[in-house]
Design a protein around this motif. Sequence first.
Motif, PDB file in Angstrom:
ATOM      1  N   ILE A  86       0.845  -1.215   0.000  1.00 56.73           N
ATOM      2  CA  ILE A  86       0.000   0.000   0.000  1.00 56.73           C
ATOM      3  C   ILE A  86       0.870   1.250   0.000  1.00 56.73           C
ATOM      4  CG2 ILE A  86      -1.644   1.354   1.364  1.00 56.73           C
ATOM      5  CD1 ILE A  86      -2.909  -1.253   2.271  1.00 56.73           C
ATOM      6  N   LYS A  87       0.602   2.141  -0.954  1.00 61.61           N
ATOM      7  CA  LYS A  87       1.325   3.413  -1.058  1.00 61.61           C
ATOM      8  C   LYS A  87       0.370   4.468  -1.583  1.00 61.61           C
ATOM      9  CE  LYS A  87       5.901   1.427  -1.991  1.00 61.61           C
ATOM     10  NZ  LYS A  87       5.525   0.058  -1.700  1.00 61.61           N
ATOM     11  N   PRO A  88       0.564   5.738  -1.240  1.00 60.99           N
ATOM     12  CA  PRO A  88      -0.282   6.813  -1.803  1.00 60.99           C
ATOM     13  C   PRO A  88      -0.158   6.870  -3.319  1.00 60.99           C
ATOM     14  CG  PRO A  88       0.971   7.612   0.090  1.00 60.99           C
ATOM     15  CD  PRO A  88       1.513   6.272  -0.240  1.00 60.99           C
ATOM     16  N   LEU A  89      -1.285   7.069  -3.995  1.00 59.89           N
ATOM     17  CA  LEU A  89      -1.256   7.234  -5.449  1.00 59.89           C
ATOM     18  C   LEU A  89      -0.850   8.658  -5.825  1.00 59.89           C
ATOM     19  CD1 LEU A  89      -4.578   5.339  -6.299  1.00 59.89           C
ATOM     20  CD2 LEU A  89      -2.253   4.451  -6.415  1.00 59.89           C
ATOM     21  N   LEU A  90      -1.040   9.555  -4.883  1.00 58.73           N
ATOM     22  CA  LEU A  90      -0.711  10.967  -5.103  1.00 58.73           C
ATOM     23  C   LEU A  90       0.799  11.168  -5.126  1.00 58.73           C
ATOM     24  CD1 LEU A  90      -3.252  12.659  -5.324  1.00 58.73           C
ATOM     25  CD2 LEU A  90      -2.687  13.718  -3.130  1.00 58.73           C
ATOM     26  N   ARG A  91       1.253  12.115  -5.933  1.00 61.53           N
ATOM     27  CA  ARG A  91       2.666  12.457  -5.983  1.00 61.53           C
ATOM     28  C   ARG A  91       2.849  13.930  -5.629  1.00 61.53           C
ATOM     29  NH1 ARG A  91       2.770   8.015  -5.525  1.00 61.53           N
ATOM     30  NH2 ARG A  91       3.524   6.359  -6.906  1.00 61.53           N
ATOM     31  N   GLY A  92       4.084  14.336  -5.390  1.00 66.80           N
ATOM     32  CA  GLY A  92       4.379  15.731  -5.045  1.00 66.80           C
ATOM     33  C   GLY A  92       3.872  16.698  -6.091  1.00 66.80           C
ATOM     34  N   GLU A  93       3.926  16.286  -7.368  1.00 65.19           N
ATOM     35  CA  GLU A  93       3.471  17.156  -8.461  1.00 65.19           C
ATOM     36  C   GLU A  93       1.985  17.433  -8.341  1.00 65.19           C
ATOM     37  OE1 GLU A  93       4.324  19.543 -11.609  1.00 65.19           O
ATOM     38  OE2 GLU A  93       5.762  18.335 -10.462  1.00 65.19           O
ATOM     39  N   ASP A  94       1.236  16.396  -7.882  1.00 62.59           N
ATOM     40  CA  ASP A  94      -0.210  16.576  -7.709  1.00 62.59           C
ATOM     41  C   ASP A  94      -0.495  17.611  -6.616  1.00 62.59           C
ATOM     42  OD1 ASP A  94      -0.917  14.533  -9.624  1.00 62.59           O
ATOM     43  OD2 ASP A  94      -0.289  13.063  -8.132  1.00 62.59           O
ATOM     44  N   LEU A  95       0.251  17.550  -5.505  1.00 62.30           N
ATOM     45  CA  LEU A  95       0.057  18.515  -4.417  1.00 62.30           C
ATOM     46  C   LEU A  95       0.424  19.931  -4.891  1.00 62.30           C
ATOM     47  CD1 LEU A  95       1.461  16.544  -1.333  1.00 62.30           C
ATOM     48  CD2 LEU A  95      -0.911  16.804  -2.057  1.00 62.30           C
ATOM     49  N   LYS A  96       1.449  19.997  -5.705  1.00 62.05           N
ATOM     50  CA  LYS A  96       1.870  21.298  -6.235  1.00 62.05           C
ATOM     51  C   LYS A  96       0.783  21.900  -7.103  1.00 62.05           C
ATOM     52  CE  LYS A  96       5.973  23.362  -8.337  1.00 62.05           C
ATOM     53  NZ  LYS A  96       7.257  23.083  -9.012  1.00 62.05           N
ATOM     54  N   ASN A  97       0.127  21.032  -7.892  1.00 60.05           N
ATOM     55  CA  ASN A  97      -0.965  21.490  -8.764  1.00 60.05           C
ATOM     56  C   ASN A  97      -2.179  21.972  -7.956  1.00 60.05           C
ATOM     57  OD1 ASN A  97       0.536  20.930 -11.042  1.00 60.05           O
ATOM     58  ND2 ASN A  97      -0.312  18.853 -11.286  1.00 60.05           N
ATOM     59  N   LEU A  98      -2.269  21.452  -6.699  1.00 60.16           N
ATOM     60  CA  LEU A  98      -3.374  21.886  -5.837  1.00 60.16           C
ATOM     61  C   LEU A  98      -3.060  23.231  -5.157  1.00 60.16           C
ATOM     62  CD1 LEU A  98      -4.306  18.481  -4.110  1.00 60.16           C
ATOM     63  CD2 LEU A  98      -5.607  19.688  -5.871  1.00 60.16           C
ATOM     64  N   GLY A  99      -1.879  23.760  -5.457  1.00 60.22           N
ATOM     65  CA  GLY A  99      -1.490  25.052  -4.885  1.00 60.22           C
ATOM     66  C   GLY A  99      -0.830  24.937  -3.537  1.00 60.22           C
ATOM     67  N   ILE A 100      -0.409  23.717  -3.170  1.00 61.50           N
ATOM     68  CA  ILE A 100       0.250  23.533  -1.880  1.00 61.50           C
ATOM     69  C   ILE A 100       1.750  23.687  -2.107  1.00 61.50           C
ATOM     70  CG2 ILE A 100       0.631  21.939   0.063  1.00 61.50           C
ATOM     71  CD1 ILE A 100      -1.987  20.541  -0.825  1.00 61.50           C
ATOM     72  N   PRO A 101       2.394  24.647  -1.473  1.00 63.73           N
ATOM     73  CA  PRO A 101       3.824  24.865  -1.684  1.00 63.73           C
ATOM     74  C   PRO A 101       4.638  23.712  -1.086  1.00 63.73           C
ATOM     75  CG  PRO A 101       3.027  26.283   0.042  1.00 63.73           C
ATOM     76  CD  PRO A 101       1.811  25.624  -0.525  1.00 63.73           C
ATOM     77  N   PRO A 102       5.756  23.272  -1.773  1.00 62.98           N
ATOM     78  CA  PRO A 102       6.610  22.183  -1.268  1.00 62.98           C
ATOM     79  C   PRO A 102       7.151  22.529   0.113  1.00 62.98           C
ATOM     80  CG  PRO A 102       7.161  22.705  -3.532  1.00 62.98           C
ATOM     81  CD  PRO A 102       6.219  23.781  -3.088  1.00 62.98           C
TER      82      PRO A 102
END
Length: 870
Positions: free
Chosen positions: A819-835
């Motif tokens: 089990i691992k998250p399907l979401l990636r850092g790029e997806d969070l970035k696209n949501l406007g969440i800063p790294p």
Amino acid sequence: MQIITTHLNADFDALASCMAAKKLYPEAVVVLPGSMEKKVKLFFESFKPFEVKKLKEIDLDEVKTLIIVDTRSRQRIGEVAQLLKKPIKVHLYDHHPKGEDDIKADFEITEQIGALASLFTEIFRKKNITITPLEATLMCLGIYEETGYLLFPSTTERDVLAVAYLLKKGANLNIVSQFLKEELSRQEVSLLNELLNSLQEHLINGIRINIGHAVKEEPQDISHIAHKVMDIVDTDALFLLIEMEDKILIIGRSNTPQVDVGLILSEFGGGGHWAAGSATLKEQPVNLLIDELVKVIKQNIKPEKVARDLMTTPVISIQWDKPIKEVEKIMTKYGINAMPVIKDNKYIGIITRGVVEKAIFHGLKQSRVGDFATTDAYTAEEDTPIWEIEKNMVELNQRFVPILKDDEVVGVITRTDILRNLYEELIKKLKISQPAETEESKKNVAKLIKEFFSQEIYEILITAGKLAEEMGYGAYLVGGSVRDLLMRRPSPDIDIVVEGDGIAFANELAKKIDGKVTPHPRFATAKILKEIKKNGEIQSFHIDIATARTEYYESPASLPKVETSSIKKDLYRRDFTINALAVKLNLKDFGLLIDFFGGQRDIKEKKIKVLHNLSFVEDPTRAIRAIRFSEKLEFKISKHTENLIKLAVKMNIFEKLKGPRLYEEIILLLKETLPHQSIKRLADYGLLRVFHPSLDEKKLLSDLAKAYETVQGIEILFLREKYRKELIYLMVILWNLKENERHEFLQKICVPENIKKEVIENISLAEKALQNLPSEEFPAEIYKLLNNLNLETIILMMIYAKEQQKKAISLYLTKLKEIKPLLRGEDLKNLGIPPGPAYKKIFDEILKEKLHGSLLSKEEEIEFAKKFVK
């Protein structure tokens, strides 16, 4: 027009071949160049299997194709040979060896087989040509007569299979027996007695040749008389000269390929194959003819083996001015009983152990060895025939013969070498059959090499053989790969031993096969890495190259001292007879099996046997290896070898072991066998206590059996990842020991520091994790506890876990682990969440939810992330 013909005085094989050719060329006419043998003529007149015409009935200008069977000699087809001067096509079918006056053909099928009728039978089977029972009977007559009822040495497996096929097609053995029956008339009995009384034996290059002479007034077939003489007289080859009216008939028979009767009689205008032949000459003085025959035989019989083929090289020798006590030390170190004495690199004599021991007994250990050397001992040269060396060794009662070149010792031949050669010759002579699985009768495994090695490996071995020829070396495939080859098992190990400079050989071989070399000058070895592309993937394998070596041990269980030597000495330093086998790679003898110590027999009998009685004293790890091979190959350790293992344990030889050898053997034992069974075997020999006295045999064997079942179950159900099961079994052995005892055990078997640290840490982590492992109702906690552990540790936990804990571990291995998250850092970035640190927190929360069965899609994870951020 097409004509089929054969040799003069046609026998059954010739007649059968004419009939067979007629079936392949239906429009052709059979023309015999001369008469038939008496019994052949009787068969032909009785059954008329096909029509035969005389040459004078044929318009030679109309002949476009000449089909010749059962001969390739121009002289043996009589007047038909005049057709060869015309512009016609020639088709040739024959089974005799090539000669100088061979007919040149436009098309030919020529193979050395017992009878040509056998070759035609194979053609009929391949082309699905129908034959009648009478035709099958004639073919059988041809095969049986030509092979002596399948008993002549020239008989092949193909002849036997051909007879079996013909019998299926209705061949009548009653007719065969009737026409091949050899009841002798009164005149023939008289001729037989005359021939037997006239026989004179000639010893030519160690081969016994009998030559007989008789007079016969009436021309008649007497080939069966020759068979009778061969049955009565113990000889390697026989030549009979029969005077008949105005001609002399020579009949030859041979029991050994060294005497090629067909080749010898071709010098007298005759022919045949190596086992049988004949020639007809004009009348001349018989005594002169016998002298000429002996001369031709001498020219055509070369020694099958000379000293160079049997001798051991390089040779351990001693300088003439060394003291006797040093000779005794060298003989003991290398395990030899005689050695050459040299002065300024020139041979001066032989010294034997018996002489050395007597000299020491008489207080002469400081005397010079040259004073006691036997200076008139028999010596030989590299080209001296083996039969001559054998004769002199027996007559002079000498067990050791130096082989010299310009007075320098280049090799030695011992009594054992001669006995082995005699045994091999006996096998060959008597056609003693061995099991086909080991090909012992042929002593050649070239076909097996091609069958059981990949094409890439096979081509590398061929290349190695060519290179050895070019460099003047002997190259051999050795060890486990040869053992596995004889057992019809593919082997991943390719080990080559070179009589010469192994590193230089490896460098040259690497150039030819485009490999990379890693030399090890200290040990005179090298490793070649070869990469190949297979099924779109790059695969690599190693080839180990070593210089032929001998070794000795300065003390029990010490590391051996290694020196350059011969293949025989190299094989003698190995562990067991089944691993002391070699296959020659030089193209001249490619596939020749080298077995000095009975390894083939022990493979056949499924037996593990040491080469000498001090084997376990010199290297105690061989005891563990014996158990490994016994379990892995399902072989039995010989009683004598078992006694030697127990003796080594009793003598505390294992206490002197140093270095990584012990650890390597234990790891291979755990890796390649059933651990509980192998460790039980160690315990039976008293070896388990040697490693640590606190080991509880009963508990340990129970745990190892459970560990094996666990590993097998996990491999089948859960795991695709690679892991080291041998480390798991090692940790099981340590599990019930105290902390300090674990360190003592690992120290005892010389485990490398990095492995030692890993094993101790893994056991400690497994123990702690088992104490804190939650039930399967808490997947997030299970994941958190096990996710940072390696597979070996988790499987170790499974072995000792309680029932509820096993369910939790199984849940992790089957579901939670992947089990691992399907979401990636790029997806969070696209949501406007800063790294930043928030990313890790988001992924941890998503993973926690997924472990509880939520967030089944990427979209759900995105929505969760949005809410979590808010």
